[in-house]
Motif scaffolding. Structure first.
Motif, short mmCIF file in Angstrom:
data_model
loop_
_atom_site.label_atom_id
_atom_site.label_comp_id
_atom_site.label_asym_id
_atom_site.label_seq_id
_atom_site.Cartn_x
_atom_site.Cartn_y
_atom_site.Cartn_z
N TYR A 260 0.83 -1.21 0.00
CA TYR A 260 0.00 0.00 0.00
C TYR A 260 0.86 1.26 0.00
CZ TYR A 260 -4.10 -2.92 0.88
OH TYR A 260 -5.10 -3.85 0.77
N ILE A 261 2.01 1.19 0.63
CA ILE A 261 2.93 2.33 0.63
C ILE A 261 3.41 2.63 -0.78
CG2 ILE A 261 5.29 2.99 1.28
CD1 ILE A 261 4.69 1.85 4.07
N VAL A 262 3.74 1.58 -1.53
CA VAL A 262 4.19 1.75 -2.92
C VAL A 262 3.08 2.40 -3.75
CG1 VAL A 262 4.88 0.53 -5.02
CG2 VAL A 262 5.90 -0.09 -2.81
N ASP A 263 1.85 1.93 -3.59
CA ASP A 263 0.72 2.52 -4.31
C ASP A 263 0.51 3.98 -3.88
OD1 ASP A 263 0.27 0.16 -5.66
OD2 ASP A 263 -1.33 -0.51 -4.32
N SER A 264 0.75 4.26 -2.62
CA SER A 264 0.58 5.63 -2.11
C SER A 264 1.58 6.59 -2.73
CB SER A 264 0.74 5.64 -0.58
OG SER A 264 -0.22 4.83 0.03
N PHE A 265 2.79 6.11 -2.93
CA PHE A 265 3.79 6.97 -3.58
C PHE A 265 3.38 7.28 -5.01
CE2 PHE A 265 7.91 7.65 -5.79
CZ PHE A 265 8.31 8.77 -5.10
N GLU A 266 2.83 6.29 -5.69
CA GLU A 266 2.31 6.53 -7.04
C GLU A 266 1.19 7.56 -7.00
OE1 GLU A 266 3.50 5.43 -10.06
OE2 GLU A 266 5.15 4.95 -8.71
N TYR A 267 0.39 7.51 -5.96
CA TYR A 267 -0.69 8.49 -5.79
C TYR A 267 -0.10 9.91 -5.80
CZ TYR A 267 -4.43 11.11 -3.44
OH TYR A 267 -5.40 12.04 -3.11
N VAL A 268 0.90 10.13 -4.99
CA VAL A 268 1.48 11.48 -4.87
C VAL A 268 2.08 11.92 -6.20
CG1 VAL A 268 3.18 12.89 -3.67
CG2 VAL A 268 1.90 11.14 -2.41
N ARG A 269 2.68 11.02 -6.93
CA ARG A 269 3.33 11.38 -8.18
C ARG A 269 2.36 11.92 -9.22
NH1 ARG A 269 8.58 8.42 -9.92
NH2 ARG A 269 7.73 9.10 -11.91
N TYR A 270 1.08 11.59 -9.10
CA TYR A 270 0.09 12.08 -10.05
C TYR A 270 -0.53 13.41 -9.62
CZ TYR A 270 0.41 7.97 -12.99
OH TYR A 270 0.87 7.00 -13.86
N ASP B 65 11.81 9.87 -6.09
CA ASP B 65 11.81 8.46 -6.47
C ASP B 65 13.05 7.74 -5.94
OD1 ASP B 65 10.44 6.37 -8.26
OD2 ASP B 65 12.53 6.29 -8.93
N ALA B 66 14.20 8.39 -6.06
CA ALA B 66 15.44 7.77 -5.59
C ALA B 66 15.40 7.54 -4.08
CB ALA B 66 16.63 8.65 -5.97
N TYR B 67 14.93 8.54 -3.35
CA TYR B 67 14.84 8.42 -1.89
C TYR B 67 13.85 7.33 -1.50
CZ TYR B 67 13.65 9.65 2.93
OH TYR B 67 13.40 9.60 4.27
N PHE B 68 12.71 7.32 -2.15
CA PHE B 68 11.67 6.35 -1.82
C PHE B 68 12.11 4.93 -2.13
CE2 PHE B 68 7.83 3.93 -2.93
CZ PHE B 68 7.14 4.03 -1.74
N ARG B 69 12.66 4.73 -3.33
CA ARG B 69 13.07 3.38 -3.72
C ARG B 69 14.15 2.83 -2.80
NH1 ARG B 69 8.64 2.00 -6.24
NH2 ARG B 69 8.03 3.62 -7.71
N ARG B 70 15.06 3.69 -2.36
CA ARG B 70 16.11 3.23 -1.46
C ARG B 70 15.52 2.74 -0.14
NH1 ARG B 70 20.39 7.61 0.49
NH2 ARG B 70 18.57 8.22 1.71
#
Length: 330
Positions: free
Chosen positions: A240-250, A314-319
């Motif tokens: 759900y956290i991964v999906d949430s980050f995609e939410y913010v990116r839009y 994205d770099a910070y989140f993926r790490r």
């Protein structure tokens, strides 16, 4: 916060600062009028949450309180019996003060455009009805949450619906391309669920003391080692956290304050989940953890500085996600 607004408007922000200083700091950075809409929405949800969380009230008493709350919101003024009910709450002084001054909150709400009032009312009603449903199930009938599907249902009512509320408000006040709006709507519930999952994981001991366990029976099976339930909860939370980050990116990049408003609790949730799992050999999921002030400051200034830069975010989140996945495989 100095302004030329009405006393009722000032009361809302003063109450927000009292009941949640962290949410207050995040909210006041938003641009108007989104800031006012989010402030009032949070306070309405906080009153509902105060009723749900009361450790002493019976389910029937909570039912009466929810009915009074909904009728007050519909009529625009606190209905007869509201103040007497609030006097019976076992809550903090600040929460009781907010509920006793419901009229001030409703005055500000009444000044919003009809479309915004409809959004807030619709989603707050969904939350309240869901809260009552699970109060009846978990407290009244002393049942448990059997599986992750039921846990997601509960989390939807108390948090996922908030993601839908915010998305509806954003769509009213921001210029969002149709394709981006579709993606926001797709991930809106996940945004709320991610934050609620972290709270449930971190609040295990507190909830257990209340006699309510939100962890599903399916991950608390007899004979299971103490770390497996935490892994299962954390893995689902991470999805759900991964999906949430995609939410913010839009969210449009020009909406820097709105992006920051969404990114801060998300990155705080990631940091909290990391710390819980790092301490799991010491039964970290049994004791509530708190991220350090140094980490809080870093995340705050990082988000403020880079909320418009997708490649840095994205770099910070993926790490951080990779770090978590390593722990969850261990």
């Amino acid at each position: 916060m100095k302004n030329n607004n009405s006393p009722a408007h000032d009361f809302c922000y003063q109450s927000l600062r009292k009941v949640s200083r962290s949410f207050y700091v995040n909210t006041v950075a938003l641009r108007n009028p989104i800031k006012d809409y989010v402030c009032v929405a949070y306070l309405l949800c906080r009153i509902a949450d105060t009723i749900e969380d009361d450790p002493v009230l019976s389910v029937d008493a909570k039912d009466r309180g929810f009915v009074l709350f909904k009728h007050s919101l519909s009529s625009g003024v606190p209905v007869t019996g509201w103040n007497a009910f609030v006097a019976s709450l076992h809550s903090s002084d600040d929460e009781r003060e907010l509920a006793l001054n419901f009229e001030s909150l409703l005055d500000v709400y009444a000044a919003f455009p009809a479309s915004i009032r409809a959004i807030l009312k619709k989603h707050v009603y969904i939350m309240v009805d869901g809260m009552l449903l699970y109060c009846t199930k978990l407290e009244g009938r002393r049942e448990t949450i059997e599986n992750f599907s039921q846990l997601d249902d509960y989390c939807y009512y108390v948090a996922g619906v908030v993601g839908e509320l915010l998305t509806a408000v954003f769509s009213e006040e921001m210029d969002i391309p149709p394709a981006a709006l579709a993606q926001l709507q797709k991930n809106a519930v996940a945004f709320g669920l991610a934050l609620q999952y972290v709270n449930i994981i971190n609040d295990y001991s507190t909830d257990n003391e209340r006699g309510i366990v939100f962890w599903p029976d399916s991950c608390l099976r007899d004979g299971m080692d103490v770390e497996t339930p935490l892994r299962e909860m954390s893995r689902r939370c991470l999805d759900y956290i991964v999906d949430s980050f995609e939410y913010v990116r839009y969210i449009p990049r020009k909406e820097r304050t709105v992006r920051g408003f969404c990114l801060l609790p998300l990155f705080f949730a990631v940091a909290t989940l990391k710390q819980i799992n790092k301490e799991r050999t010491a039964f970290g999921h049994r004791e509530k953890v708190k991220i350090s002030r140094k980490r809080v400051r870093f995340i705050f200034f990082f988000v403020m500085a880079f909320s418009r830069f997708d490649f840095i975010l994205d770099a910070y989140f993926r790490r951080n996600v990779a770090f978590l996945r390593k722990y969850l495989r261990a």
